[in-house]
Write a protein that holds these residues in place. Structure first.
Motif, mmCIF file in Angstrom:
data_model
loop_
_atom_site.group_PDB
_atom_site.id
_atom_site.type_symbol
_atom_site.label_atom_id
_atom_site.label_comp_id
_atom_site.label_asym_id
_atom_site.label_seq_id
_atom_site.Cartn_x
_atom_site.Cartn_y
_atom_site.Cartn_z
ATOM 1 N N ARG A 1 0.830 -1.214 0.000
ATOM 2 C CA ARG A 1 0.000 0.000 0.000
ATOM 3 C C ARG A 1 0.860 1.258 0.000
ATOM 4 O O ARG A 1 0.558 2.246 -0.680
ATOM 5 N N PHE A 2 1.908 1.239 0.795
ATOM 6 C CA PHE A 2 2.802 2.404 0.865
ATOM 7 C C PHE A 2 3.419 2.712 -0.493
ATOM 8 O O PHE A 2 3.405 3.852 -0.965
ATOM 9 N N PHE A 3 3.969 1.666 -1.125
ATOM 10 C CA PHE A 3 4.642 1.906 -2.411
ATOM 11 C C PHE A 3 3.648 2.272 -3.510
ATOM 12 O O PHE A 3 3.952 3.093 -4.376
ATOM 13 N N LEU A 4 2.435 1.693 -3.480
ATOM 14 C CA LEU A 4 1.426 2.084 -4.456
ATOM 15 C C LEU A 4 1.024 3.542 -4.272
ATOM 16 O O LEU A 4 0.831 4.280 -5.246
ATOM 17 N N SER A 5 0.889 3.967 -2.991
ATOM 18 C CA SER A 5 0.578 5.372 -2.714
ATOM 19 C C SER A 5 1.690 6.278 -3.210
ATOM 20 O O SER A 5 1.444 7.342 -3.790
ATOM 21 N N LEU A 6 2.925 5.860 -2.969
ATOM 22 C CA LEU A 6 4.078 6.641 -3.404
ATOM 23 C C LEU A 6 4.104 6.784 -4.915
ATOM 24 O O LEU A 6 4.286 7.884 -5.455
ATOM 25 N N PHE A 7 3.894 5.666 -5.615
ATOM 26 C CA PHE A 7 3.874 5.715 -7.079
ATOM 27 C C PHE A 7 2.694 6.544 -7.578
ATOM 28 O O PHE A 7 2.799 7.252 -8.581
ATOM 29 N N GLY A 8 1.554 6.458 -6.863
ATOM 30 C CA GLY A 8 0.397 7.253 -7.251
ATOM 31 C C GLY A 8 0.672 8.734 -7.125
ATOM 32 O O GLY A 8 0.311 9.521 -8.005
ATOM 33 N N LEU A 9 1.338 9.136 -6.021
ATOM 34 C CA LEU A 9 1.693 10.545 -5.850
ATOM 35 C C LEU A 9 2.660 11.004 -6.929
ATOM 36 O O LEU A 9 2.535 12.098 -7.480
ATOM 37 N N ALA A 10 3.645 10.139 -7.228
ATOM 38 C CA ALA A 10 4.614 10.497 -8.263
ATOM 39 C C ALA A 10 3.935 10.644 -9.615
ATOM 40 O O ALA A 10 4.203 11.582 -10.370
ATOM 41 N N GLY A 11 3.026 9.707 -9.917
ATOM 42 C CA GLY A 11 2.309 9.776 -11.188
ATOM 43 C C GLY A 11 1.420 10.993 -11.276
ATOM 44 O O GLY A 11 1.357 11.671 -12.307
ATOM 45 N N SER A 12 0.738 11.320 -10.156
ATOM 46 C CA SER A 12 -0.115 12.514 -10.142
ATOM 47 C C SER A 12 0.709 13.778 -10.303
ATOM 48 O O SER A 12 0.321 14.709 -11.012
ATOM 49 N N GLY A 13 1.878 13.815 -9.634
ATOM 50 C CA GLY A 13 2.764 14.972 -9.764
ATOM 51 C C GLY A 13 3.249 15.145 -11.184
ATOM 52 O O GLY A 13 3.312 16.272 -11.695
ATOM 53 N N TYR A 14 3.558 14.037 -11.848
ATOM 54 C CA TYR A 14 4.003 14.105 -13.239
ATOM 55 C C TYR A 14 2.889 14.652 -14.128
ATOM 56 O O TYR A 14 3.110 15.560 -14.938
ATOM 57 N N LEU A 15 1.687 14.104 -13.970
ATOM 58 C CA LEU A 15 0.574 14.536 -14.814
ATOM 59 C C LEU A 15 0.248 16.010 -14.592
ATOM 60 O O LEU A 15 -0.007 16.750 -15.538
ATOM 61 N N TYR A 16 0.274 16.432 -13.319
ATOM 62 C CA TYR A 16 -0.022 17.829 -13.014
ATOM 63 C C TYR A 16 1.020 18.759 -13.622
ATOM 64 O O TYR A 16 0.681 19.754 -14.277
ATOM 65 N N SER A 17 2.308 18.450 -13.396
ATOM 66 C CA SER A 17 3.379 19.350 -13.844
ATOM 67 C C SER A 17 3.559 19.323 -15.360
ATOM 68 O O SER A 17 4.055 20.286 -15.934
ATOM 69 N N ARG A 18 3.123 18.236 -15.991
ATOM 70 C CA ARG A 18 3.291 18.118 -17.440
ATOM 71 C C ARG A 18 2.097 18.669 -18.212
ATOM 72 O O ARG A 18 2.253 19.332 -19.240
ATOM 73 N N PHE A 19 0.883 18.430 -17.704
ATOM 74 C CA PHE A 19 -0.300 18.731 -18.510
ATOM 75 C C PHE A 19 -1.234 19.782 -17.905
ATOM 76 O O PHE A 19 -2.062 20.331 -18.629
ATOM 77 N N ILE A 20 -1.126 20.051 -16.622
ATOM 78 C CA ILE A 20 -2.088 20.964 -15.988
ATOM 79 C C ILE A 20 -1.469 22.325 -15.690
ATOM 80 O O ILE A 20 -1.930 23.351 -16.203
ATOM 81 N N THR B 1 10.797 25.824 -21.525
ATOM 82 C CA THR B 1 11.915 25.487 -22.391
ATOM 83 C C THR B 1 12.715 24.359 -21.755
ATOM 84 O O THR B 1 12.650 24.155 -20.539
ATOM 85 N N ARG B 2 13.415 23.614 -22.577
ATOM 86 C CA ARG B 2 14.229 22.463 -22.159
ATOM 87 C C ARG B 2 13.382 21.311 -21.634
ATOM 88 O O ARG B 2 13.450 20.205 -22.145
ATOM 89 N N LEU B 3 12.608 21.551 -20.598
ATOM 90 C CA LEU B 3 11.702 20.535 -20.065
ATOM 91 C C LEU B 3 10.275 21.056 -20.121
ATOM 92 O O LEU B 3 10.026 22.208 -19.777
ATOM 93 N N PRO B 4 9.317 20.211 -20.527
ATOM 94 C CA PRO B 4 7.926 20.692 -20.687
ATOM 95 C C PRO B 4 7.130 20.640 -19.391
ATOM 96 O O PRO B 4 5.966 20.252 -19.377
ATOM 97 N N PHE B 5 7.756 21.036 -18.288
ATOM 98 C CA PHE B 5 7.119 20.933 -16.979
ATOM 99 C C PHE B 5 7.084 22.285 -16.276
ATOM 100 O O PHE B 5 7.975 23.108 -16.451
ATOM 101 N N ARG B 6 6.053 22.465 -15.463
ATOM 102 C CA ARG B 6 6.004 23.537 -14.479
ATOM 103 C C ARG B 6 5.418 22.953 -13.190
ATOM 104 O O ARG B 6 4.423 22.223 -13.234
ATOM 105 N N PHE B 7 6.050 23.303 -12.071
ATOM 106 C CA PHE B 7 5.528 22.862 -10.778
ATOM 107 C C PHE B 7 5.759 23.968 -9.768
ATOM 108 O O PHE B 7 6.893 24.401 -9.542
ATOM 109 N N LEU B 8 4.658 24.483 -9.192
ATOM 110 C CA LEU B 8 4.682 25.621 -8.263
ATOM 111 C C LEU B 8 5.281 26.867 -8.920
ATOM 112 O O LEU B 8 5.905 27.689 -8.268
ATOM 113 N N SER B 9 5.098 26.981 -10.224
ATOM 114 C CA SER B 9 5.590 28.136 -10.985
ATOM 115 C C SER B 9 4.613 28.414 -12.123
ATOM 116 O O SER B 9 4.920 28.227 -13.300
ATOM 117 N N VAL B 10 3.426 28.866 -11.751
ATOM 118 C CA VAL B 10 2.313 29.023 -12.692
ATOM 119 C C VAL B 10 2.625 30.107 -13.724
ATOM 120 O O VAL B 10 3.160 31.166 -13.375
#
Length: 291
Positions: free
Chosen positions: A16-35, A270-279
């Motif tokens: 459960r711990f590792f699934l939660s961890l992977f879920g958070l990582a996946g959500s963070g990726y989706l948010y920073s990449r697409f949202i 630029t360089r990376l298609p991500f933003r996180f806490l930098s709207v």
């Protein structure tokens, strides 16, 4: 009495711990990449100074920066942001550099479409721009000049522009990019009259110390993207040269003349298609006369 865990219970909890961890990582990726890269913050600030003439009281400046067209930021996004800028009722529009991410990959059709979108921007007192490092890169210097001037912008490259209204004036100065250009404060100021309020457009925020010593009152910059990726309680993981001291937001800087610096986080990536806490950001400044 301490509760005993079986090997099976331990494995279940670990899973459960590792699934939660992977879920958070996946959500963070989706948010920073697409949202977050598609979000937009409008920040409004008042700028007061005794040298701002009464004729410029409540005049509105809209700044946008760092679109990096051609990487992840599209002409459709630019068109939406142009509509948003126009809705903010700007008197002046300032663009602080890095229109294109790779000018050497920009063709004639994209060039013409970009010009037509920029022409839609409306500001009764004018539209102004300076070079960013990407605008010079990839043999883009002349292409950027062509696009901005055809789009209705005054391109300031170590030049000043006297803004007149009701027999009073302030000066807008634009300095060349610090990384790939040839910035010169002496050349930029050579036609400026004494006793006027001075606004500087500089893609690179870290020129602010020199700007304060040169008598500038307000500097508007971009370049940093706010780091694009920030961590809580730490801040930006990385910012480029000439954006390592001043990374985002408002600063008050001491010098020959006290200077207000504002660093806009830009609209693209630029360089990376991500933003996180930098709207992505558009900034509105309202000039306030103290006379």
């Amino acid at each position: 009495m301490a509760k005993k865990y079986s090997r099976r219970s331990f494995l279940k909890q670990s899973l459960r711990f590792f699934l939660s961890l992977f879920g958070l990582a996946g959500s963070g990726y989706l948010y920073s990449r697409f949202i977050e890269p598609k979000r937009l913050q409008i920040r409004e600030l008042d700028i007061s100074h005794e040298l701002i003439p009464h004729a410029f009281h409540n005049k509105r400046i809209v700044q946008f920066s760092d679109t990096h067209l051609g990487f992840q930021y599209t002409l459709e996004q630019l068109n939406k942001h142009v509509e948003k800028i126009n809705s903010l009722r700007p008197d002046f529009i300032f663009f602080t550099g890095d229109l294109l991410d790779r000018p050497d990959h920009y063709g004639p059709s994209e060039t013409n479409l970009t010009i037509s979108v920029l022409q839609k921007l409306k500001a009764p007192f004018g539209k102004f721009a300076v070079y960013g490092n990407h605008d010079h890169g990839g043999y883009g210097t002349n292409l950027y000049e062509l696009i901005m001037e055809a789009g209705g912008f005054h391109l300031l490259r170590n030049h000043s522009f006297e803004l007149n209204h009701l027999n009073e004036s302030i000066y807008l100065l634009g300095i060349d990019d610090a990384s790939l250009g040839q910035p010169s404060f002496s050349q930029t100021k050579r036609n400026v009259k004494d006793g006027r309020y001075l606004i500087l457009l500089s893609h690179a925020p870290d020129l602010a110390g020199e700007a304060a010593d040169a008598g500038i009152h307000l500097q508007l910059s971009g370049h940093s993207h706010g780091g694009q990726i920030q961590l809580p309680w730490y801040g930006a993981l990385y910012t480029p040269p000439y954006a390592e001291i001043y990374k985002e937001g408002r600063y008050e800087i001491k010098g020959k003349t006290p200077l207000t610096l504002y660093v806009n986080r830009g609209l693209g990536t630029t360089r990376l298609p991500f933003r996180f806490l930098s709207v992505p950001e558009i900034t509105v400044f309202t000039l306030k006369s103290l006379r």
